[in-house]
Write a protein that holds these residues in place. Sequence first.
Motif, PDB file in Angstrom:
ATOM      1  N   ARG A 423      44.256  95.027  24.866  1.00  0.00           N
ATOM      2  CA  ARG A 423      45.648  94.673  25.125  1.00  0.00           C
ATOM      3  C   ARG A 423      45.847  93.228  24.656  1.00  0.00           C
ATOM      4  O   ARG A 423      45.240  92.303  25.213  1.00  0.00           O
ATOM      5  CB  ARG A 423      46.002  94.808  26.603  1.00  0.00           C
ATOM      6  N   GLY A 424      46.692  93.043  23.653  1.00  0.00           N
ATOM      7  CA  GLY A 424      46.849  91.744  23.035  1.00  0.00           C
ATOM      8  C   GLY A 424      47.290  90.653  23.996  1.00  0.00           C
ATOM      9  O   GLY A 424      46.687  89.583  24.062  1.00  0.00           O
ATOM     10  N   ALA A 425      48.357  90.896  24.749  1.00  0.00           N
ATOM     11  CA  ALA A 425      48.894  89.866  25.633  1.00  0.00           C
ATOM     12  C   ALA A 425      47.880  89.461  26.703  1.00  0.00           C
ATOM     13  O   ALA A 425      47.709  88.272  27.011  1.00  0.00           O
ATOM     14  CB  ALA A 425      50.177  90.362  26.295  1.00  0.00           C
ATOM     15  N   THR A 426      47.190  90.461  27.260  1.00  0.00           N
ATOM     16  CA  THR A 426      46.201  90.172  28.298  1.00  0.00           C
ATOM     17  C   THR A 426      45.047  89.351  27.740  1.00  0.00           C
ATOM     18  O   THR A 426      44.578  88.393  28.369  1.00  0.00           O
ATOM     19  CB  THR A 426      45.661  91.473  28.899  1.00  0.00           C
ATOM     20  N   ALA A 427      44.582  89.722  26.546  1.00  0.00           N
ATOM     21  CA  ALA A 427      43.466  89.003  25.932  1.00  0.00           C
ATOM     22  C   ALA A 427      43.852  87.565  25.594  1.00  0.00           C
ATOM     23  O   ALA A 427      43.081  86.624  25.836  1.00  0.00           O
ATOM     24  CB  ALA A 427      43.000  89.734  24.680  1.00  0.00           C
ATOM     25  N   VAL A 428      45.054  87.373  25.040  1.00  0.00           N
ATOM     26  CA  VAL A 428      45.504  86.026  24.693  1.00  0.00           C
ATOM     27  C   VAL A 428      45.594  85.164  25.949  1.00  0.00           C
ATOM     28  O   VAL A 428      45.132  84.013  25.975  1.00  0.00           O
ATOM     29  CB  VAL A 428      46.870  86.085  23.977  1.00  0.00           C
ATOM     30  N   ALA A 429      46.173  85.711  27.010  1.00  0.00           N
ATOM     31  CA  ALA A 429      46.312  84.956  28.258  1.00  0.00           C
ATOM     32  C   ALA A 429      44.952  84.586  28.838  1.00  0.00           C
ATOM     33  O   ALA A 429      44.743  83.465  29.333  1.00  0.00           O
ATOM     34  CB  ALA A 429      47.114  85.765  29.269  1.00  0.00           C
ATOM     35  N   LEU A 430      43.989  85.514  28.773  1.00  0.00           N
ATOM     36  CA  LEU A 430      42.656  85.254  29.318  1.00  0.00           C
ATOM     37  C   LEU A 430      41.949  84.148  28.554  1.00  0.00           C
ATOM     38  O   LEU A 430      41.350  83.241  29.159  1.00  0.00           O
ATOM     39  CB  LEU A 430      41.822  86.534  29.278  1.00  0.00           C
ATOM     40  N   VAL A 431      42.015  84.185  27.229  1.00  0.00           N
ATOM     41  CA  VAL A 431      41.331  83.168  26.432  1.00  0.00           C
ATOM     42  C   VAL A 431      41.985  81.801  26.633  1.00  0.00           C
ATOM     43  O   VAL A 431      41.293  80.784  26.767  1.00  0.00           O
ATOM     44  CB  VAL A 431      41.323  83.566  24.947  1.00  0.00           C
ATOM     45  N   LEU A 432      43.302  81.758  26.662  1.00  0.00           N
ATOM     46  CA  LEU A 432      43.978  80.483  26.898  1.00  0.00           C
ATOM     47  C   LEU A 432      43.619  79.916  28.263  1.00  0.00           C
ATOM     48  O   LEU A 432      43.386  78.702  28.412  1.00  0.00           O
ATOM     49  CB  LEU A 432      45.492  80.665  26.791  1.00  0.00           C
ATOM     50  N   ALA A 433      43.563  80.792  29.269  1.00  0.00           N
ATOM     51  CA  ALA A 433      43.251  80.340  30.626  1.00  0.00           C
ATOM     52  C   ALA A 433      41.821  79.835  30.739  1.00  0.00           C
ATOM     53  O   ALA A 433      41.522  78.974  31.571  1.00  0.00           O
ATOM     54  CB  ALA A 433      43.483  81.481  31.614  1.00  0.00           C
ATOM     55  N   SER A 434      40.919  80.353  29.921  1.00  0.00           N
ATOM     56  CA  SER A 434      39.515  79.953  30.014  1.00  0.00           C
ATOM     57  C   SER A 434      39.166  78.778  29.106  1.00  0.00           C
ATOM     58  O   SER A 434      38.175  78.090  29.343  1.00  0.00           O
ATOM     59  CB  SER A 434      38.607  81.137  29.664  1.00  0.00           C
ATOM     60  N   LEU A 435      39.993  78.530  28.095  1.00  0.00           N
ATOM     61  CA  LEU A 435      39.669  77.498  27.113  1.00  0.00           C
ATOM     62  C   LEU A 435      40.568  76.275  27.237  1.00  0.00           C
ATOM     63  O   LEU A 435      40.092  75.154  27.470  1.00  0.00           O
ATOM     64  CB  LEU A 435      39.781  78.071  25.702  1.00  0.00           C
ATOM     65  N   VAL A 436      41.859  76.472  27.100  1.00  0.00           N
ATOM     66  CA  VAL A 436      42.791  75.345  27.058  1.00  0.00           C
ATOM     67  C   VAL A 436      43.089  74.800  28.454  1.00  0.00           C
ATOM     68  O   VAL A 436      43.083  73.587  28.677  1.00  0.00           O
ATOM     69  CB  VAL A 436      44.091  75.754  26.347  1.00  0.00           C
ATOM     70  N   LEU A 437      43.330  75.680  29.419  1.00  0.00           N
ATOM     71  CA  LEU A 437      43.705  75.243  30.759  1.00  0.00           C
ATOM     72  C   LEU A 437      42.633  74.371  31.410  1.00  0.00           C
ATOM     73  O   LEU A 437      42.953  73.299  31.963  1.00  0.00           O
ATOM     74  CB  LEU A 437      44.037  76.451  31.631  1.00  0.00           C
ATOM     75  N   PRO A 438      41.341  74.755  31.394  1.00  0.00           N
ATOM     76  CA  PRO A 438      40.331  73.875  32.005  1.00  0.00           C
ATOM     77  C   PRO A 438      40.274  72.498  31.364  1.00  0.00           C
ATOM     78  O   PRO A 438      40.080  71.492  32.052  1.00  0.00           O
ATOM     79  CB  PRO A 438      39.024  74.651  31.795  1.00  0.00           C
ATOM     80  N   PHE A 439      40.443  72.458  30.044  1.00  0.00           N
ATOM     81  CA  PHE A 439      40.393  71.162  29.374  1.00  0.00           C
ATOM     82  C   PHE A 439      41.550  70.274  29.810  1.00  0.00           C
ATOM     83  O   PHE A 439      41.365  69.073  30.087  1.00  0.00           O
ATOM     84  CB  PHE A 439      40.422  71.342  27.857  1.00  0.00           C
ATOM     85  N   LEU A 440      42.745  70.831  29.886  1.00  0.00           N
ATOM     86  CA  LEU A 440      43.901  70.045  30.305  1.00  0.00           C
ATOM     87  C   LEU A 440      43.759  69.572  31.745  1.00  0.00           C
ATOM     88  O   LEU A 440      44.092  68.431  32.073  1.00  0.00           O
ATOM     89  CB  LEU A 440      45.177  70.869  30.131  1.00  0.00           C
ATOM     90  N   LEU A 441      43.264  70.429  32.624  1.00  0.00           N
ATOM     91  CA  LEU A 441      43.069  70.037  34.020  1.00  0.00           C
ATOM     92  C   LEU A 441      42.032  68.931  34.143  1.00  0.00           C
ATOM     93  O   LEU A 441      42.183  67.994  34.933  1.00  0.00           O
ATOM     94  CB  LEU A 441      42.634  71.246  34.852  1.00  0.00           C
ATOM     95  N   ALA A 442      40.963  69.031  33.349  1.00  0.00           N
ATOM     96  CA  ALA A 442      39.868  68.061  33.452  1.00  0.00           C
ATOM     97  C   ALA A 442      40.252  66.697  32.903  1.00  0.00           C
ATOM     98  O   ALA A 442      39.858  65.665  33.455  1.00  0.00           O
ATOM     99  CB  ALA A 442      38.638  68.593  32.726  1.00  0.00           C
TER     100      ALA A 442
END
Length: 518
Positions: A423-442
């Motif tokens: 599922r494209g939308a689910t996969a995109v959201a998961l990768v963004l949440a695991s890659l970009v979001l942690p970096f921005l929070l940190a």
Amino acid sequence: MTASRSLRALRAEWTKFRTVRGWVLGSAGALLLTVLVGLLGTAAPAGPGSVAYPKGPGGEAVNDSFRFVHRTLTGDGTLTVPLRALTGLADTGIGRAPVAEVQPWAKAGIIVKESLGQGSPYAAVMATGGHGVRMQYGYTRDVAGPPGQVSERSPRWLRLVRAGDTLTGYASTDGSHFTRIGATRLPGLPRTVRAGLFAASPQAMHDTGTGAGFSPAVATGAFGRPELTGGWSEGGGSDGGGSAGGGSADAWSGTQVGGGAGTSGSYTDTLTGGFTRDPGGGFTVTGAGDIAPVVGGPVMGAGYAVENFLVGTFAGLVVVIAVSTLFVTGEYRRGLLRTTLTATPSRGRVLAAKALVAGGVAGVVGVLAAAVVLPVGELGARDRGFSVFPVGSATEARVVVGTGLLCAATAVLALGAGALLRRGATAVALVLASLVLPFLLATSGVLPPGPSEWLLRLTPAAGFAIQRTLPYYPQVLSVYEPSTGYHPLAPWTGLAVLCGYAALALALAAARLRGRDA
């Protein structure tokens, strides 16, 4: 036969990719976004004026500011001197009176330096305020010697021996039995150099109530009579012979090397330095500043680090993730996967070919974007009066290539997630949440330093370490946190963490693909 089948699968997947206009335009858009966002994100109005950092032998930004009592050494020679005390003075905050305080990395000792110019090669043996005796050279190298603090009851004899372009450091507690600390070779060291006594103190760190602050500090070293052998000027063996004793008073000169010492040291009019000659032939030397690499310059508002120009990588990665995910989920959505597997029955080969195409395209996008935005961004920043934290050519090349590898590994991670979830939308959201979001929070300072560091160690966001250029030096006082630009993992180690996640996602996707077609 296996190789030819793999090449046919790779060719087929590349043909699919380049014939779908949306995927091609998306990749071009990722390149454009990375460049534009990087340049616009650092396009601040005119700055306060560029800071000209001295550069060390490796091209790195360095502090080279200290009080130097020196004379000329021609050819080989030895300098031995007792250090009988190391004291300090620090201004602990605005509006407060200076207090007697020795900074842990305050230093006093002996040094052989190519010239009086900032950034010139050197080797030094010193006592420090809180880290014992050290031998330091090349601005970034630090070797521990005997521990303990210097005092009248516990002096330290320091010795530097020059033999050609090799400098060897020694220390002793009694002046008779010396312990070798280390040695270094300074290639191209001229026959005539400057050598003598020095003192320096980095800035004092204190709590301002809103975070760490830095204030000026000085160090004072009380030296006994120097003992000289070899080719010293004026009474110190200038004819190449040996001489016991410090030579004539006129042979020694006092110089303030450098001025402002950047972020790890300070030399100001409020805490001045100098030297005096004692009746017994010794010296008292007071100085401020540091002889060390610069850390935290861009963070302290002086300009930009190289990675600041790559802020557009985030925007580009969003597009890369979307394109790489759709590259595989599009076949599920349109029911074309059965056709692909009919043409290439080996399902693992199909997935590997897709990963190579997606990763290869993303890698080229990353390398091209970094190769464009770094020189253009640096030139523009300097034109507007901002400093750019200098790095060596090898570091800049690592950042350019590493940005490509970061994009490639992210593309493979997204493709693996897409093949696994379908599922494209689910996969995109998961990768963004695991890659970009942690970096921005940190890096935003929202989280405390501890959790921020663990996010950058354990999540795919560790891969951004490959773009970091601000190194950690234990011998330099600073605030080493993600919010100030420092990454807890080494560049290639961080990238390896991201690659591990990408490999895991691809392996899980391959296992599922072997079980079902669609």
